[in-house]
Design a protein around this motif. Structure first.
Motif, PDB file in Angstrom:
ATOM      1  N   ASN A 151       0.773  -1.221   0.057  1.00  0.00           N
ATOM      2  CA  ASN A 151      -0.003   0.098  -0.034  1.00  0.00           C
ATOM      3  C   ASN A 151       0.913   1.256   0.020  1.00  0.00           C
ATOM      4  OD1 ASN A 151      -2.196   1.988   0.089  1.00  0.00           O
ATOM      5  ND2 ASN A 151      -2.639   1.353   2.344  1.00  0.00           N
ATOM      6  N   VAL A 152       1.457   1.535  -1.286  1.00  0.00           N
ATOM      7  CA  VAL A 152       2.405   2.817  -1.222  1.00  0.00           C
ATOM      8  C   VAL A 152       1.886   3.382  -2.403  1.00  0.00           C
ATOM      9  CG1 VAL A 152       4.314   1.499  -0.300  1.00  0.00           C
ATOM     10  CG2 VAL A 152       3.938   1.216  -2.649  1.00  0.00           C
ATOM     11  N   SER A 153       2.278   4.651  -2.581  1.00  0.00           N
ATOM     12  CA  SER A 153       2.178   5.780  -3.706  1.00  0.00           C
ATOM     13  C   SER A 153       2.832   4.991  -5.044  1.00  0.00           C
ATOM     14  CB  SER A 153       2.814   6.934  -3.537  1.00  0.00           C
ATOM     15  OG  SER A 153       4.126   6.961  -3.632  1.00  0.00           O
ATOM     16  N   ASP A 154       2.380   5.399  -6.191  1.00  0.00           N
ATOM     17  CA  ASP A 154       2.499   5.107  -7.349  1.00  0.00           C
ATOM     18  C   ASP A 154       4.522   5.187  -7.262  1.00  0.00           C
ATOM     19  OD1 ASP A 154       2.124   4.226 -10.300  1.00  0.00           O
ATOM     20  OD2 ASP A 154       3.470   5.910 -10.606  1.00  0.00           O
ATOM     21  N   VAL A 155       5.029   6.255  -7.073  1.00  0.00           N
ATOM     22  CA  VAL A 155       6.381   6.597  -7.419  1.00  0.00           C
ATOM     23  C   VAL A 155       6.994   5.581  -6.209  1.00  0.00           C
ATOM     24  CG1 VAL A 155       6.524   8.262  -5.452  1.00  0.00           C
ATOM     25  CG2 VAL A 155       7.951   8.386  -7.426  1.00  0.00           C
ATOM     26  N   GLU A 156       6.490   5.018  -5.277  1.00  0.00           N
ATOM     27  CA  GLU A 156       7.273   4.109  -4.091  1.00  0.00           C
ATOM     28  C   GLU A 156       7.097   2.701  -4.487  1.00  0.00           C
ATOM     29  OE1 GLU A 156       5.657   5.686  -0.711  1.00  0.00           O
ATOM     30  OE2 GLU A 156       6.631   7.529  -0.459  1.00  0.00           O
ATOM     31  N   ARG A 157       6.329   2.337  -5.550  1.00  0.00           N
ATOM     32  CA  ARG A 157       6.041   0.756  -5.813  1.00  0.00           C
ATOM     33  C   ARG A 157       7.289   0.211  -6.168  1.00  0.00           C
ATOM     34  NH1 ARG A 157       3.144  -0.592 -10.151  1.00  0.00           N
ATOM     35  NH2 ARG A 157       2.599   1.440 -10.681  1.00  0.00           N
TER      36      ARG A 157
END
Length: 164
Positions: free
Chosen positions: A19-25
């Protein structure tokens, strides 16, 4: 005549489990495997790399680091650039046209649909879709990156073609 060589790499397969932001995937295990496979195969092509640019997204940077480790690139060669965190391609094209002309062979790590569009716009071979960990080399008969428009698609490497 001088040549400019652009090596385009789409980030490896990323995981949607977190469950992370797109940039952190982060990357999936398969992504790490595929990126390693392509990097090892690409190493035998003996391109001399002048600079490496990556989207700041975790999945692109992680893919870039796999290539760095396998190809023995110096960390000094690598820069992150926000313009490469682009999905349409306009920012990436702008980035390419502004690459320092001293650099002849450049690698960029980024995202679809931007990269597939650019390969089809600038290369001479149509590809349906650049898969994750896919790599394409475009060669331009130019002496300034600002003229990078129509090149030859010199190499296409998709993980499926190298898996045992």
């Amino acid at each position: 005549m001088n040549y400019k060589i652009l090596i385009i790499v789409r980030h490896a397969k990323s995981s949607w489990e977190h469950n992370v932001s797109d940039v952190e995937r982060p990357l999936k295990t398969r992504g790490v495997r595929d990126a390693s496979l392509i990097a090892k195969e690409f190493k035998s092509k003996n391109y001399s790399i002048d600079a490496v640019y990556s989207s700041p997204a975790n999945r692109a940077l992680s893919t870039c680091n796999i290539f760095k480790d396998i190809l023995g690139w110096s960390p000094d060669l690598i820069e992150n650039d926000e313009e490469l965190y682009d999905f349409s391609g306009e920012q990436v094209i702008n980035f390419i046209k502004n690459i320092d002309n001293q650099l002849e062979t450049v690698v960029i790590f980024g995202h679809n649909h931007a990269l597939t569009s650019i390969i089809n716009l600038m290369g001479d071979k149509y590809i349906d879709n650049l898969p994750t960990s896919g790599l394409v080399v475009l060669k331009f008969d130019i002496d300034s990156w600002k003229y990078a428009k129509y090149g030859q698609t010199e190499l296409i490497m998709f993980p499926r073609d190298y898996r045992p």
